[in-house]
Design a protein around this motif. Structure first.
Motif, short mmCIF file in Angstrom:
data_model
loop_
_atom_site.label_atom_id
_atom_site.label_comp_id
_atom_site.label_asym_id
_atom_site.label_seq_id
_atom_site.Cartn_x
_atom_site.Cartn_y
_atom_site.Cartn_z
N TYR B 29 -0.49 16.95 6.36
CA TYR B 29 0.01 17.36 5.25
C TYR B 29 -1.30 17.26 4.70
O TYR B 29 -1.62 18.25 3.26
N GLU B 30 -2.15 16.95 4.46
CA GLU B 30 -3.90 16.62 3.39
C GLU B 30 -4.42 17.65 4.67
O GLU B 30 -4.88 18.05 3.16
N HIS B 31 -4.22 18.19 5.55
CA HIS B 31 -4.56 19.79 5.51
C HIS B 31 -4.34 21.04 4.88
O HIS B 31 -4.91 21.38 4.51
N SER B 32 -2.99 20.42 3.93
CA SER B 32 -2.80 21.81 3.46
C SER B 32 -2.66 21.45 2.47
O SER B 32 -2.26 21.89 1.55
N GLY B 33 -3.86 20.57 1.85
CA GLY B 33 -4.79 20.48 0.43
C GLY B 33 -3.91 19.05 -0.29
O GLY B 33 -4.29 19.37 -1.48
N MET B 34 -2.95 18.40 0.06
CA MET B 34 -2.69 17.84 -0.41
C MET B 34 -3.41 16.65 -0.49
O MET B 34 -4.47 16.32 0.42
N GLN B 35 -3.55 15.21 -1.59
CA GLN B 35 -4.00 14.20 -1.71
C GLN B 35 -3.56 13.40 -0.81
O GLN B 35 -2.25 12.88 -0.65
N PRO B 36 -4.59 11.76 0.26
CA PRO B 36 -4.31 11.49 0.90
C PRO B 36 -3.23 10.34 0.57
O PRO B 36 -2.12 10.10 1.06
N ALA B 37 -3.31 9.46 -1.02
CA ALA B 37 -1.58 9.10 -1.34
C ALA B 37 -0.63 10.38 -1.46
O ALA B 37 0.53 9.34 -1.00
N ALA B 38 -0.68 11.13 -2.15
CA ALA B 38 0.25 11.63 -2.12
C ALA B 38 1.21 11.76 -1.22
O ALA B 38 2.04 12.30 -0.62
N ALA B 39 0.03 12.74 -0.17
CA ALA B 39 0.71 12.91 1.10
C ALA B 39 1.26 11.98 1.79
O ALA B 39 2.36 12.00 2.37
N ARG B 40 1.05 10.76 1.73
CA ARG B 40 1.78 9.24 2.60
C ARG B 40 3.14 9.24 1.62
O ARG B 40 3.73 9.45 2.10
N VAL B 41 2.72 9.22 0.54
CA VAL B 41 4.29 9.24 -0.28
C VAL B 41 5.20 10.38 0.38
O VAL B 41 6.13 10.37 0.32
N ALA B 42 5.10 11.73 0.33
CA ALA B 42 5.72 12.49 0.74
C ALA B 42 6.27 12.25 1.74
O ALA B 42 7.09 12.90 2.22
N SER B 43 4.83 11.90 2.73
CA SER B 43 5.64 11.73 4.02
C SER B 43 6.66 11.18 4.29
O SER B 43 7.89 10.76 5.26
N LEU B 44 6.43 9.80 3.59
CA LEU B 44 7.12 8.12 3.79
C LEU B 44 8.78 8.72 3.14
O LEU B 44 9.93 8.62 3.55
N LEU B 45 8.91 9.73 2.80
CA LEU B 45 9.84 10.20 1.85
C LEU B 45 11.12 10.88 2.17
O LEU B 45 11.87 11.23 2.60
N VAL B 46 10.47 11.44 3.56
CA VAL B 46 11.44 12.16 4.66
C VAL B 46 11.71 11.58 5.98
O VAL B 46 12.57 11.78 6.70
N ILE B 47 11.14 10.69 6.31
CA ILE B 47 11.02 9.68 7.34
C ILE B 47 11.60 7.77 7.43
O ILE B 47 12.69 7.97 7.68
N ALA B 48 11.47 7.37 6.08
CA ALA B 48 12.23 6.41 6.13
C ALA B 48 14.41 6.76 6.03
O ALA B 48 14.06 7.55 5.82
N ASP B 49 14.34 5.97 6.31
CA ASP B 49 16.20 5.59 6.62
C ASP B 49 16.63 5.72 5.19
O ASP B 49 17.59 6.31 4.67
N GLN B 50 15.96 4.97 4.15
CA GLN B 50 16.65 5.05 2.85
C GLN B 50 15.96 6.41 2.29
O GLN B 50 14.71 6.70 2.48
N THR B 51 16.78 7.79 1.71
CA THR B 51 16.12 8.83 0.95
C THR B 51 16.47 8.69 -0.40
O THR B 51 15.25 9.37 -0.44
N GLU B 52 16.72 7.54 -1.23
CA GLU B 52 15.78 7.81 -2.17
C GLU B 52 15.43 5.93 -2.63
O GLU B 52 15.56 5.13 -2.52
N LEU B 53 13.91 6.25 -2.84
CA LEU B 53 13.06 4.98 -3.14
C LEU B 53 12.81 5.19 -4.82
O LEU B 53 11.95 6.27 -5.05
#
Lengths: 165, 165
Positions: B29-53
Motif C-alpha cells: 500500500y505504501e508503494h502505491s502512495g499511501m502513508q505508513p500509518a494509513a497503510a497499516r490501518v487499511a491492511s489491518l482492516l482486511v486481515i483481522a478476523d473482526q471486520t469492524e474495528l
DNA sequence: TTTTTGGTTCTGTGATTAGAGAACCAAAAA
DNA sequence: TTTTTGGTTCTCTAATCACAGAACCAAAAA
C-alpha cells in the motif's frame, strides 16, 4: 592563460510554452512516484525539439546542479525511462527518451499491480471462516483483478495485430 | 474515586502471522502512495478476523498515537478506502474495509492513468515536425494507451456479465 | 606532462514528513 | 452539574528528502 569558460551555458533553445508543458508533464510524473528533478528531466526529453541532449544541456536548460543532474539521469537510466547514445569521436553521452521501450514499461506496470493480487490471495487463505460475506467480497475482488490482468496482455497483442507489425 | 482505566488496551486478538501479513500488505500500500500509518490501518482492516474495528481497537492493536490513528482513519475515509458503521446506543464508529467499493476505486485508477495520455497529446501537438520518427513513436504510444484504456471498461462489463450480476 | 572534459561522489542544509504527546472539545452519561 | 467518551487539533521533534556546492576522478586532449 585565461580560462576558456568559467560558467558554460549549454542551455538549449526552448520556448516558454514548452517549459510550461515540461512542468505540467513533470508534475504528472511526480504523482507516479518520480522525484522532482528526475521528473523534469524525463519531461524535457519528450518535449524539447532536440531529442538527444547532453548532460550539460540538460543541466543548463533545467538549471540543476551537476549532482542533481547526475542523480536524475542515473535514476532514469536505471528505471529504463531513458537511454543514451554516443557519437564517434565524442566523449559525451546523448540522452534520449526511449519511447519504444515505454511499451514494455507500460506492460510491466500492470505486472506490478498483479503482485498485490497475490498478497490478497494470501490474505484470503488465512482469513477466519466466520466472516463469509467479507470473504466472498474479497474473493470476488481477487477474481475481478485476476481477470483484468489476464486480459491486458491479450489487449496488447490485439493492438499489435491491428497495427500489423 | 479511582479512575477506571488510565491506559486502556482495547487491542484485538491477532496472531503473529497476521501481523506479519499486515506489514507485508502495508508495504504494498505504501508503494502505491499511501502513508505508513494509513497503510497499516487499511491492511489491518482486511486481515483481522473482526471486520469492524473501533478507533481504540485500531490504535491499540497498531500501537499508534491517537493523532496518528485519527489522521490515518480520516485519510482512508476521504479516499474511500474504508467506511464506518454505527450501532444503536453506541457512540463509537466501527470502521471497516469497504471491499465492494474497491471496484470503483480500481476503475478510477485507470482513469487517472488516462490523464497522462491527454498531456502526451498536448506534447505531440506542439512537437517540432523535424523529428518525424520520434513523433511517430510517441503517436504510436498514445494510440496504444488510448486503446487499452478504452478497452478496460469493456473488460469490467464483460466480467460483470460472466458473473451474472 | 598538464589541462580539460564529462561526469560521480561526498558533505552540508533547508524543507518536508510522520508521528508522538498533550491540550482541547462536544455530546452523552452519571 | 461533573465526568467520561470518542475523538480532533496543535505543537514539537526526529528522520528523511531533494538538492546545491565542492571535492574528486579517470580518460582524453593538448
Amino acid at each position: 592563460m585565461i580560462s576558456k569558460m568559467l560558467c558554460s551555458d549549454d542551455s538549449i533553445a526552448i520556448t516558454r510554452d514548452q517549459l510550461m508543458l515540461v512542468e505540467k508533464l513533470g508534475v504528472l510524473y511526480e504523482h507516479s512516484g518520480m522525484q522532482p528533478a528526475a521528473a523534469r528531466v524525463a519531461s524535457l526529453l519528450v518535449i524539447a525539439d532536440q531529442t538527444e541532449l547532453t548532460f550539460d544541456q540538460i543541466r543548463a536548460t533545467m538549471r540543476l546542479s551537476k549532482s542533481a543532474t547526475s542523480n536524475a539521469i542515473n535514476t532514469l537510466l536505471n528505471t529504463k525511462r531513458i537511454i543514451y547514445i554516443t557519437k564517434p569521436g565524442d566523449r559525451k553521452r546523448y540522452f534520449t527518451s526511449d519511447v519504444r521501450e515505454w511499451k514494455a514499461g507500460f506492460l510491466d506496470k500492470f505486472g506490478e499491480m498483479m503482485h498485490i493480487v497475490e498478497v490478497y490471495n494470501e490474505v484470503l487463505k488465512q482469513r477466519t471462516k466466520e466472516t463469509p460475506e467479507f470473504n466472498k467480497d474479497l474473493e470476488e475482488m481477487i477474481s475481478l483483478m485476476s481477470f483484468i490482468f489476464d486480459e491486458i496482455p491479450k489487449l496488447f497483442k490485439k493492438w499489435d495485430n491491428q497495427n500489423q507489425i
